[in-house]
Design an enzyme around this catalytic site. Structure first.
Site, PDB file in Angstrom:
ATOM      1  N   GLU A   1      -9.464 -10.270  -7.775  1.00 55.00           N
ATOM      2  CA  GLU A   1      -8.490  -9.202  -7.505  1.00 55.00           C
ATOM      3  C   GLU A   1      -7.270  -9.321  -8.421  1.00 55.00           C
ATOM      4  OE1 GLU A   1      -9.850  -8.497  -2.850  1.00 55.00           O
ATOM      5  OE2 GLU A   1      -7.777  -9.096  -3.243  1.00 55.00           O
TER       6      GLU A   1
ATOM      7  N   LYS B   1       0.822  -1.210   0.000  1.00 56.24           N
ATOM      8  CA  LYS B   1       0.000   0.000   0.000  1.00 56.24           C
ATOM      9  C   LYS B   1       0.863   1.269   0.000  1.00 56.24           C
ATOM     10  CE  LYS B   1      -3.939  -2.129   2.371  1.00 56.24           C
ATOM     11  NZ  LYS B   1      -4.960  -1.927   3.416  1.00 56.24           N
TER      12      LYS B   1
ATOM     13  N   HIS C   1      -2.070  -5.525   1.565  1.00 56.10           N
ATOM     14  CA  HIS C   1      -3.388  -6.135   1.398  1.00 56.10           C
ATOM     15  C   HIS C   1      -3.174  -7.556   0.881  1.00 56.10           C
ATOM     16  CE1 HIS C   1      -7.532  -6.762   0.020  1.00 56.10           C
ATOM     17  NE2 HIS C   1      -6.989  -7.277  -1.065  1.00 56.10           N
TER      18      HIS C   1
ATOM     19  N   ASN D   1      -1.881   0.073   6.893  1.00 56.09           N
ATOM     20  CA  ASN D   1      -1.428  -1.229   7.394  1.00 56.09           C
ATOM     21  C   ASN D   1      -0.540  -1.954   6.380  1.00 56.09           C
ATOM     22  OD1 ASN D   1      -3.438  -1.933   5.635  1.00 56.09           O
ATOM     23  ND2 ASN D   1      -4.624  -3.171   7.079  1.00 56.09           N
TER      24      ASN D   1
ATOM     25  N   TYR E   1     -12.470  -1.822  -3.523  1.00 55.89           N
ATOM     26  CA  TYR E   1     -12.958  -1.995  -2.143  1.00 55.89           C
ATOM     27  C   TYR E   1     -14.488  -1.908  -2.069  1.00 55.89           C
ATOM     28  CZ  TYR E   1      -8.312  -1.975   0.014  1.00 55.89           C
ATOM     29  OH  TYR E   1      -7.047  -2.312   0.420  1.00 55.89           O
TER      30      TYR E   1
END
Ligand code: CMP
Length: 141
Positions: A127, A10, A116, A113, A50
């Protein structure tokens, strides 16, 4: 069972120059990187990626964060890689992430975080094709 999953570094981890360290942690678990690229999500594509979280209180912040800088999506392959890579990532909430996990080392907030990973074979398939064309997935040009 050999599987594929979609992993993504990310924007927070890209900004921290942590791409190399995260890739090393993945490879050290004997997970193969079959395809990799750097790209930047638009608002539209982040909302689509998302879409299961649409309507949740954190959705807008998540989309803002995910469009704030480049991301590094990867096709990962290995034995039970969906579960194994999720173990390596650690808990979504970095404060609960176990020692030795990517999120323990690089996470700094609920959105920030670091990584993913797909949570099911069906999501992995969707995905992967969200980010990679069929010939990128096959590794031929
Ligand atoms: P990820 O695994 O990419 O899937 C959805 C993301 O939404 C998740 O990581 C977090 O970054 C973020 N997220 C999940 N739950 C929350 C929450 N309660 N508050 C803020 N962000 C969240």
């Amino acid at each position: 069972m050999t599987q594929k999953t979609l992993g993504m570094i990310k924007p927070d981890a890209v900004e921290k120059n942590a791409i190399g360290e995260i890739i090393a942690m993945i490879e050290n678990k004997n997970i193969k990187i079959r395809a990799i690229k750097m790209t930047r999500l638009t608002k539209k594509s982040a909302e689509e990626f998302y879409s299961v979280h649409k309507g949740k209180p954190f959705f807008n912040d998540l989309v803002d964060f995910m469009t704030s800088g480049p991301v590094v999506p990867m096709i990962l392959e290995g034995e039970n890689v969906i579960t194994e890579y999720r173990k390596l990532m650690g808990s979504t909430d970095f404060t609960r992430a176990e020692e030795g996990t990517i999120r323990k080392k690089f996470g700094s907030a609920m959105e920030k975080n670091a990584v993913h990973g797909s949570d099911s074979p069906e999501n992995a398939k969707n995905e992967i094709s969200f980010f990679f064309s069929a010939h990128e997935e096959l590794g031929i040009f």
